[in-house]
Scaffold this active site. Structure first.
Site, PDB file in Angstrom:
ATOM      1  CB  ILE A  15     -38.350  -7.435  -1.265  1.00  0.00           C
ATOM      2  CG1 ILE A  15     -37.780  -6.631  -2.440  1.00  0.00           C
ATOM      3  CG2 ILE A  15     -39.834  -7.702  -1.440  1.00  0.00           C
ATOM      4  CD1 ILE A  15     -37.913  -7.347  -3.782  1.00  0.00           C
ATOM      5  N   GLY A  16     -35.903  -5.771   0.665  1.00  0.00           N
ATOM      6  CA  GLY A  16     -34.495  -5.879   1.056  1.00  0.00           C
ATOM      7  C   GLY A  16     -33.926  -4.508   1.353  1.00  0.00           C
ATOM      8  NE  ARG A  17     -34.546  -0.701   5.260  1.00  0.00           N
ATOM      9  CZ  ARG A  17     -34.889   0.575   5.320  1.00  0.00           C
ATOM     10  NH1 ARG A  17     -33.981   1.489   5.583  1.00  0.00           N
ATOM     11  NH2 ARG A  17     -36.134   0.939   5.115  1.00  0.00           N
ATOM     12  N   GLY A  18     -29.958  -2.515   1.692  1.00  0.00           N
ATOM     13  CA  GLY A  18     -28.498  -2.536   1.658  1.00  0.00           C
ATOM     14  C   GLY A  18     -27.970  -1.298   2.347  1.00  0.00           C
ATOM     15  N   GLY A  21     -29.227   1.542  -0.259  1.00  0.00           N
ATOM     16  CA  GLY A  21     -30.482   1.425  -1.016  1.00  0.00           C
ATOM     17  C   GLY A  21     -31.499   0.541  -0.341  1.00  0.00           C
ATOM     18  CB  THR A  22     -34.881   0.776   0.489  1.00  0.00           C
ATOM     19  OG1 THR A  22     -34.188   1.556   1.451  1.00  0.00           O
ATOM     20  CG2 THR A  22     -35.911  -0.098   1.199  1.00  0.00           C
ATOM     21  CB  ILE A  23     -34.706  -4.094  -2.750  1.00  0.00           C
ATOM     22  CG1 ILE A  23     -33.247  -4.116  -2.366  1.00  0.00           C
ATOM     23  CG2 ILE A  23     -34.961  -4.646  -4.129  1.00  0.00           C
ATOM     24  CD1 ILE A  23     -32.256  -3.619  -3.236  1.00  0.00           C
ATOM     25  CE  LYS A  38     -28.898  -1.624  -4.534  1.00  0.00           C
ATOM     26  NZ  LYS A  38     -27.857  -2.630  -4.680  1.00  0.00           N
ATOM     27  CE  LYS A 134     -20.477  -9.314  -0.409  1.00  0.00           C
ATOM     28  NZ  LYS A 134     -20.183  -8.396   0.677  1.00  0.00           N
ATOM     29  CG  ASN A 137     -22.694  -9.441  -3.788  1.00  0.00           C
ATOM     30  OD1 ASN A 137     -23.599  -8.851  -3.188  1.00  0.00           O
ATOM     31  ND2 ASN A 137     -21.437  -9.043  -3.760  1.00  0.00           N
ATOM     32  CB  THR A 169     -16.190  -9.958   1.049  1.00  0.00           C
ATOM     33  OG1 THR A 169     -16.943  -8.943   0.382  1.00  0.00           O
ATOM     34  CG2 THR A 169     -16.831 -10.251   2.394  1.00  0.00           C
TER      35      THR A 169
HETATM   36  N1  LIG Z   1     -33.262  -8.186  -7.585  1.00  0.00           N
HETATM   37  C1  LIG Z   1     -33.657  -8.490  -6.357  1.00  0.00           C
HETATM   38  N2  LIG Z   1     -34.774  -9.200  -6.137  1.00  0.00           N
HETATM   39  C2  LIG Z   1     -35.154  -9.518  -4.874  1.00  0.00           C
HETATM   40  N3  LIG Z   1     -34.475  -9.175  -3.766  1.00  0.00           N
HETATM   41  C3  LIG Z   1     -33.346  -8.471  -3.922  1.00  0.00           C
HETATM   42  C4  LIG Z   1     -32.874  -8.084  -5.217  1.00  0.00           C
HETATM   43  N4  LIG Z   1     -31.719  -7.395  -5.063  1.00  0.00           N
HETATM   44  C5  LIG Z   1     -31.485  -7.355  -3.743  1.00  0.00           C
HETATM   45  N5  LIG Z   1     -32.466  -7.991  -3.050  1.00  0.00           N
HETATM   46  C6  LIG Z   1     -32.556  -8.165  -1.589  1.00  0.00           C
HETATM   47  O1  LIG Z   1     -32.169  -6.971  -0.960  1.00  0.00           O
HETATM   48  C7  LIG Z   1     -31.032  -7.185  -0.119  1.00  0.00           C
HETATM   49  C8  LIG Z   1     -30.130  -5.971  -0.190  1.00  0.00           C
HETATM   50  O2  LIG Z   1     -29.600  -5.872  -1.494  1.00  0.00           O
HETATM   51  P1  LIG Z   1     -28.580  -4.745  -1.938  1.00  0.00           P
HETATM   52  O3  LIG Z   1     -28.038  -5.138  -3.251  1.00  0.00           O
HETATM   53  O4  LIG Z   1     -29.148  -3.399  -1.811  1.00  0.00           O
HETATM   54  O5  LIG Z   1     -27.601  -4.693  -0.787  1.00  0.00           O
HETATM   55  P2  LIG Z   1     -26.322  -5.506  -0.453  1.00  0.00           P
HETATM   56  O6  LIG Z   1     -25.568  -5.819  -1.686  1.00  0.00           O
HETATM   57  O7  LIG Z   1     -26.718  -6.655   0.426  1.00  0.00           O
HETATM   58  O8  LIG Z   1     -25.603  -4.480   0.425  1.00  0.00           O
HETATM   59  P3  LIG Z   1     -24.649  -3.301   0.025  1.00  0.00           P
HETATM   60  O9  LIG Z   1     -24.556  -3.221  -1.473  1.00  0.00           O
HETATM   61  O10 LIG Z   1     -25.275  -2.120   0.615  1.00  0.00           O
HETATM   62  O11 LIG Z   1     -23.373  -3.713   0.670  1.00  0.00           O
HETATM   63  C9  LIG Z   1     -30.397  -8.476  -0.634  1.00  0.00           C
HETATM   64  O12 LIG Z   1     -29.715  -9.160   0.381  1.00  0.00           O
HETATM   65  C10 LIG Z   1     -31.603  -9.273  -1.121  1.00  0.00           C
HETATM   66  O13 LIG Z   1     -32.208  -9.956  -0.034  1.00  0.00           O
END
Ligand SMILES: Nc1ncnc2c1ncn2[C@@H]1O[C@H](COP(=O)(O)OP(=O)(O)OP(=O)(O)O)[C@@H](O)[C@H]1O
Length: 274
Positions: A15-18, A21-23, A38, A134, A137, A169
């Site tokens: 559902i998401g990717r940072g 990490g992958t969510i 995550k 931001k 987040n 940021t």
């Molecule tokens: N608890 C959650 N429930 C649903 N979706 C989530 C949740 N946490 C994160 N996501 C989704 O995953 C995406 C990536 O989240 P993540 O926290 O890994 O990365 P990020 O903060 O955007 O990037 P990074 O920390 O790598 O700079 C988010 O933009 C959001 O769309």
């Protein structure tokens, strides 16, 4: 991935990717609840800063849980290669998606800013500054409750400790952070004020074509309310913005003081447009 995680939770779609990490959406059969999981590949962490960021995230989320406006952490699993955090499941869209190029009515902006400040007040009471507030987040649950996420850049300032180090940021970072001096938790109030400005005006208060131009604009901290954008915004809202986006941290409101501002007490309803 950890065996213990697979034994306890069923993993579903991504559902998401940072950056690291992958969510995934996941299900806990015993509680019959869905969560977000995550999973961080520790082999992708380049240096000690990355590792510290990862440690901070679970450490501070655990310290601050539970709070209705902070993403709650339920479980942590770790082996040599992966760290997995089971956290509260939120909606896919962040605050960024809600506000990009679209100003919000004052009442809606007040509801969001109030919940964000509630999260910040709780965090500051426990001696934790988020330092990277931001819109990306800021998440929401299925009932539209705001959930502050990503404590990877957080720092402990309890016992009167000052903080240092450039984190944050460009659009949202406070000027004292960019000046390279010690600073305090009011950097979060500045970032929250910038978010509130964007929610009301549709554009950031300090901008430029490159990161360095944005930084120069933040350092000047020349806060303006162009009439074409602020014509219908109440004077009370502008008063709050001035007090949150104050260049001098000693004159800037604390998060608690901001929550007591008349604009919040009236729920963002323009009480002074006479
Ligand atoms: N608890 C959650 N429930 C649903 N979706 C989530 C949740 N946490 C994160 N996501 C989704 O995953 C995406 C990536 O989240 P993540 O926290 O890994 O990365 P990020 O903060 O955007 O990037 P990074 O920390 O790598 O700079 C988010 O933009 C959001 O769309």
């Amino acid at each position: 991935m950890c065996e213990a995680l697979k034994n306890k939770y069923q993993l579903f779609e991504e559902i998401g990717r940072g950056q690291f990490g992958t969510i995934f959406r996941c299900f806990h059969p015993i509680s019959n609840e869905f969560y977000a999981c995550k999973i961080i590949d520790k082999r992708l962490l380049a240096d000690s800063t990355d590792r510290e960021c990862l440690e901070n995230e679970s450490k501070y989320m655990t310290l601050l849980s539970p709070h209705p406006n902070i993403v709650r952490i339920f479980d942590v699993f770790e082996n040599e290669d992966f760290l997995s955090m089971v956290i509260e499941l939120c909606e896919p869209n962040t605050l960024f998606d809600r506000i990009v190029n679209r100003p919000l009515p004052e009442r809606e902006a007040a509801s969001i800013a109030k919940q964000l400040l509630e999260a910040i007040v709780h965090s500051h009471r426990l001696g934790v500054a988020h330092r990277d507030i931001k819109p990306d987040n800021v998440l929401f649950d299925s009932r539209n409750n705001l959930k502050l996420a990503d404590f990877g850049s957080a720092e402990w300032f309890g016992d009167g400790r000052n903080m240092s180090g450039v984190v944050g940021t460009p659009y949202y970072v406070a000027p004292e952070v960019l000046m390279g001096r010690d600073y305090n938790e009011k950097v979060d109030v500045w970032s929250c004020g910038v978010i509130l400005y964007i929610m009301l005006a549709g554009i950031p208060p300090f901008y430029g074509d490159s990161a360095s131009e944005i930084f120069e604009s933040v350092l000047r901290a020349n806060l303006r309310f162009p009439s074409r954008l602020f014509r219908s915004i109440s004077p009370t809202a502008k008063d709050l913005l001035r007090k949150m986006i104050s260049r001098d941290p000693s004159r800037r409101l604390s998060a608690e003081q901001a929550l007591r501002h008349p604009w919040f007490l009236s729920g963002g309803v323009a009480t002074d447009q006479t």
